[in-house]
Enzyme design. Structure first.
Site, PDB file in Angstrom:
ATOM      1  N   TRP A   1      -3.081 -14.482  27.492  1.00  0.00           N
ATOM      2  CA  TRP A   1      -1.785 -14.386  26.834  1.00  0.00           C
ATOM      3  C   TRP A   1      -1.615 -15.734  26.167  1.00  0.00           C
ATOM      4  O   TRP A   1      -1.450 -16.749  26.822  1.00  0.00           O
ATOM      5  CB  TRP A   1      -0.672 -14.139  27.864  1.00  0.00           C
TER       6      TRP A   1
ATOM      7  N   LYS B   1      14.925  -2.672  28.651  1.00  0.00           N
ATOM      8  CA  LYS B   1      13.863  -1.657  28.744  1.00  0.00           C
ATOM      9  C   LYS B   1      13.543  -1.118  27.350  1.00  0.00           C
ATOM     10  O   LYS B   1      12.385  -0.978  26.985  1.00  0.00           O
ATOM     11  CB  LYS B   1      14.265  -0.490  29.672  1.00  0.00           C
TER      12      LYS B   1
ATOM     13  N   GLU C   1      11.791  -3.958  25.080  1.00  0.00           N
ATOM     14  CA  GLU C   1      10.412  -4.348  25.402  1.00  0.00           C
ATOM     15  C   GLU C   1       9.427  -3.205  25.194  1.00  0.00           C
ATOM     16  O   GLU C   1       8.275  -3.430  24.878  1.00  0.00           O
ATOM     17  CB  GLU C   1      10.302  -4.960  26.800  1.00  0.00           C
TER      18      GLU C   1
ATOM     19  N   GLU D   1      20.148  -4.180  31.382  1.00  0.00           N
ATOM     20  CA  GLU D   1      18.833  -3.707  31.822  1.00  0.00           C
ATOM     21  C   GLU D   1      18.353  -2.544  30.933  1.00  0.00           C
ATOM     22  O   GLU D   1      17.191  -2.489  30.553  1.00  0.00           O
ATOM     23  CB  GLU D   1      18.902  -3.292  33.304  1.00  0.00           C
TER      24      GLU D   1
ATOM     25  N   HIS E   1      35.964  -7.697  20.814  1.00  0.00           N
ATOM     26  CA  HIS E   1      35.973  -9.119  20.441  1.00  0.00           C
ATOM     27  C   HIS E   1      34.893  -9.439  19.418  1.00  0.00           C
ATOM     28  O   HIS E   1      34.546 -10.596  19.224  1.00  0.00           O
ATOM     29  CB  HIS E   1      35.824  -9.983  21.695  1.00  0.00           C
TER      30      HIS E   1
ATOM     31  N   ASN F   1      -5.723 -20.637  33.611  1.00  0.00           N
ATOM     32  CA  ASN F   1      -4.399 -20.028  33.475  1.00  0.00           C
ATOM     33  C   ASN F   1      -3.395 -21.139  33.708  1.00  0.00           C
ATOM     34  O   ASN F   1      -3.393 -21.754  34.767  1.00  0.00           O
ATOM     35  CB  ASN F   1      -4.242 -18.911  34.532  1.00  0.00           C
ATOM     36  N   GLY F   2      -2.546 -21.420  32.704  1.00  0.00           N
ATOM     37  CA  GLY F   2      -1.564 -22.497  32.837  1.00  0.00           C
ATOM     38  C   GLY F   2      -1.479 -23.274  31.541  1.00  0.00           C
ATOM     39  O   GLY F   2      -1.895 -22.781  30.486  1.00  0.00           O
TER      40      GLY F   2
ATOM     41  N   LYS G   1       2.929  -9.468  32.344  1.00  0.00           N
ATOM     42  CA  LYS G   1       3.666  -9.057  33.540  1.00  0.00           C
ATOM     43  C   LYS G   1       4.310 -10.250  34.248  1.00  0.00           C
ATOM     44  O   LYS G   1       5.461 -10.207  34.629  1.00  0.00           O
ATOM     45  CB  LYS G   1       2.733  -8.314  34.492  1.00  0.00           C
TER      46      LYS G   1
ATOM     47  N   CYS H   1      -2.008 -14.706  31.671  1.00  0.00           N
ATOM     48  CA  CYS H   1      -3.442 -14.849  31.734  1.00  0.00           C
ATOM     49  C   CYS H   1      -3.925 -14.442  33.127  1.00  0.00           C
ATOM     50  O   CYS H   1      -3.290 -14.761  34.132  1.00  0.00           O
ATOM     51  CB  CYS H   1      -3.936 -16.270  31.474  1.00  0.00           C
TER      52      CYS H   1
ATOM     53  N   ARG I   1      -1.499  -9.042  32.952  1.00  0.00           N
ATOM     54  CA  ARG I   1      -1.041 -10.438  32.934  1.00  0.00           C
ATOM     55  C   ARG I   1      -1.169 -11.065  31.547  1.00  0.00           C
ATOM     56  O   ARG I   1      -0.702 -12.177  31.307  1.00  0.00           O
ATOM     57  CB  ARG I   1      -1.871 -11.270  33.922  1.00  0.00           C
TER      58      ARG I   1
HETATM   59  O1  M6R Z   1       7.996 -11.334  38.361  1.00  0.00           O
HETATM   60  P1  M6R Z   1       9.421 -11.592  38.065  1.00  0.00           P
HETATM   61  O2  M6R Z   1      10.330 -10.579  38.665  1.00  0.00           O
HETATM   62  O3  M6R Z   1       9.863 -12.979  38.402  1.00  0.00           O
HETATM   63  O4  M6R Z   1       9.558 -11.428  36.479  1.00  0.00           O
HETATM   64  C1  M6R Z   1      10.765 -11.723  35.836  1.00  0.00           C
HETATM   65  C2  M6R Z   1      10.784 -11.129  34.443  1.00  0.00           C
HETATM   66  O5  M6R Z   1       9.755 -11.668  33.664  1.00  0.00           O
HETATM   67  C3  M6R Z   1      10.653  -9.598  34.474  1.00  0.00           C
HETATM   68  O6  M6R Z   1      11.656  -9.035  35.259  1.00  0.00           O
HETATM   69  C4  M6R Z   1      10.735  -9.014  33.038  1.00  0.00           C
HETATM   70  O7  M6R Z   1      11.984  -9.230  32.499  1.00  0.00           O
HETATM   71  C5  M6R Z   1      10.386  -7.537  33.101  1.00  0.00           C
HETATM   72  N1  M6R Z   1       9.075  -7.326  32.588  1.00  0.00           N
HETATM   73  C6  M6R Z   1      11.294  -6.666  32.312  1.00  0.00           C
HETATM   74  O8  M6R Z   1      10.983  -5.324  32.489  1.00  0.00           O
END
Ligand code: M6R
Length: 609
Positions: free
Chosen positions: A74, A486, A489, A482, A505, A100-101, A604, A2, A27
């Site tokens: 969000w 990517k 998401e 990673e 395994h 926000n929260g 984000k 948010c 956000r």
């Molecule tokens: O702001 P942060 O680095 O703490 O965020 C952590 C994760 O939410 C962030 O790395 C998330 O996994 C990415 N959007 C992935 O691309």
């Protein structure tokens, strides 16, 4: 999660609020809304969907007030809908709130307010704030009513509240969710982060938990919840508006991928002495003696940042000889981890606002550990609450998918490894070698970026497949994860990361001609093992896209496709190997017509648990 924004000044609030929302949309983007005090009237407009939908809804309406608040959501409580969008108003439509929260005790507060005949119109936790302020405002002034309400609220909040009965002020409060005040000339902008502020002013104040501010056109005051005055320092921002624009790229993500050579340079510049094979990190100089005494390092983070931590742990154990554990911040805070004054806890976070990572920092401080932050956003909560730390200086990262922040985190982890290592067992020659190779990384990334068209061709070949496995070992085990994050998401396809040794395994049972494997197999100490792994996949008719070191002709004989990266030191291969995986996921998303910069269901920064 948010984004909230507020404006008070001499200009029309509505366009400024909408612009602020566009900057904060990363956000949260399932609904948006704003309230403006127009004359004596509170006007609230909300819409499910993106900020653009809200803008369309506002259309030609002339909203002329000079004070207002806005929100991009969000969803946590209540599905995305017009009625669940913020702002939320009281029964009389005088008081308007953006939040926000999470208000943890909202059920009991709602019950109490319903008994007092308040009428609720949403399923959200946030709406209780508007009614609670309304209830107290019957007897005391607006600000005092907000203070009284805050005394009853349990949970996290960044709040901005206005009242048409006192139309000369915005009251804001913070507990656990970020809030920044931009100080302009005769105007103030309040926002969840500075990206909504930079175009108006470079002077900001970061609020801390437990603080409340009353903001008027001609000044502001900050107090705690007990109304005791608090003194705040002004910070000057060094982020410019240009750095938050796409600058000719189709998406922020692509721009940020291509910014990586520069971002890494910025994260290491002035932080090492080549001849001495040494790192000098000003942000942790004050605690260097405690680091020397440390017996254990605990790295906590979430998502991509945690994977940077996994690579960092590998570096620290191999080169600094210090026991290092990595945990999800959300697991760390609930398990009984054994840490004490001899532990250094490193929290890695791009935003510096991830709620679980922040909670892990607080937990570690409680237990006496020294806490360090590796954070990108200057002035963010984790940066401020850790005992010391290192900024990654990668510049604003707008796309939800993390790219340049990740590779900068890896570069900083390499410097930390040199610093901790040289305090212990690392030789001058090894220190010099790491630094020398690190200096060459930006130009090697440029070489990989130049291969973008080849990576696009490979993405075109695979974009119709539905399942993908990503495999890697040792330093590139986290890179397999990673690559999978990517792809998941950005494309919503099924992608799983595995330690390549784990395939036999169980997971290899899934492999057939419809299940391509992306194998991260540079020429390093585990190359032979990976090579056998590739052959095992091929023997089961699996397709293999290999990430290999330039010059490796053998791998081209077994893999279906190969993307080459330049040779580097084994511990630095993750910084190079991840680049083609970022580009592959990017092109797969574009080819599958997905929203690259704002994937569905995500935000984000995850500022709620
Ligand atoms: O702001 P942060 O680095 O703490 O965020 C952590 C994760 O939410 C962030 O790395 C998330 O996994 C990415 N959007 C992935 O691309």
């Amino acid at each position: 999660m948010c984004g909230i924004v507020g404006y008070i000044g001499n200009k029309k609030a509505c366009p400024i609020l909408l612009e602020g929302l566009r900057q904060l949309e990363y956000r949260g983007y399932d609904s948006a809304g704003l309230s403006v005090i127009d004359g004596e009237r509170l006007r609230t407009i909300k819409s499910v969907g993106r900020v653009q939908e809200l803008e369309n809804k506002i259309g030609e309406r002339n909203i002329s007030g000079e004070i207002g608040i806005a929100h991009t959501r969000w969803a946590t409580h209540g599905k995305p809908s017009d009625k669940n969008s913020h702002p939320h108003n009281d029964c009389q439509n005088n008081i308007s709130v953006v939040h926000n929260g999470i208000i943890e005790n909202y059920r009991e507060l709602k019950e109490f307010l319903i008994k007092k005949k308040h009428k609720f119109s949403s399923e959200t936790d946030s709406e209780v704030v508007a009614h609670l302020v309304e209830e107290f405002n019957k007897k005391v002034d607006f600000k005092t009513a907000v203070l009284e309400a805050l005394k009853l609220i349990k949970g996290t909040y960044g709040l901005a509240i206005i009242s048409s009965r006192e139309p000369d002020k915005i009251i804001v409060a913070r507990n656990g969710s970020p809030l920044v005040l931009g100080i302009g000339k005769g105007e103030y902008i309040i926002a969840s982060d500075t990206s909504a502020i930079v175009r108006h002013t470079d002077k900001v104040i970061y609020f801390d938990d437990g603080e409340v501010a009353e903001i008027k056109k001609d000044g502001f005051t900050v107090t705690n919840i007990k109304n005791k005055s608090v003194k705040k320092d002004v910070t000057i921002l060094d982020w410019t508006v240009e750095r938050t624009q796409k600058e000719g790229f189709d998406h922020f993500m692509l721009k940020e991928i291509f910014e990586q050579p520069e971002a890494i340079l910025d994260s290491i510049r002035g932080r090492y002495i080549s001849a001495k094979g040494a790192a000098k990190l000003g942000g942790i100089e004050n605690v260097i003696a405690r680091i020397r005494e440390a017996e254990k390092i605990m790295i906590v983070a979430c998502g991509t940042a945690r994977l940077a931590g996994m690579v960092g742990a590998c570096m620290l154990e191999e080169y600094a000889g210090i026991a290092t554990e990595v945990d999800y911040a959300h697991e760390f805070r609930y398990r009984k981890s054994v840490i004490d004054e001899k532990t250094v806890l490193i929290a890695i976070s791009q935003s510096g606002e991830t709620a679980d990572t922040l909670a892990a920092v607080r937990e570690a401080k409680e237990k006496g550990a020294l806490t360090l932050g590796i954070v990108n956003v200057v002035g963010s909560t984790i940066a401020r609450e850790t005992d010391a730390g290192v900024y990654t200086h990668s510049g604003p990262e707008i796309a939800v998918a993390s790219t340049k922040a990740f590779t900068s985190q890896l570069a900083v982890m390499a410097l930390i490894t040199v610093l901790f290592g040289r305090q212990r067992q690392m030789s001058l020659v090894t220190g010099q070698r790491i630094i020398k190779e690190l200096e060459r990384i930006p130009s090697k990334i440029k070489q990989i970026l130049a291969e973008d068209k080849e990576i696009l061709k490979i993405a075109k070949k695979y974009h119709k497949y539905k399942n993908f496995a990503y495999l890697g070992r040792k330093y590139n085990h986290p890179i397999a994860f990673e690559g999978a994050i990517k792809l998941k998401e950005l494309t919503y396809l099924h992608a799983e990361g595995f330690a390549s040794g784990e395939m036999k395994h169980g997971p290899i049972a899934m492999i057939d001609e419809n299940f391509p494997c992306v194998f991260v197999a540079p020429s390093d100490s585990v190359y032979e093992k990976n090579f056998s792994g590739i052959q095992e996949i091929k023997a089961r008719k699996g397709k293999v896209i290999a990430i290999a070191t330039r010059g490796d002709k053998e791998i081209a004989k077994v893999a279906d496709d190969v993307i080459y990266i330049p040779k580097t030191l084994e511990m630095l291969t993750p910084i190079l190997a991840v680049i083609p995986l970022q580009l592959f996921a990017y092109h797969m998303a574009v080819l599958n017509k997905k929203d690259v910069d704002k994937p569905r269901n995500l935000a984000k920064s995850v500022t709620v648990e």
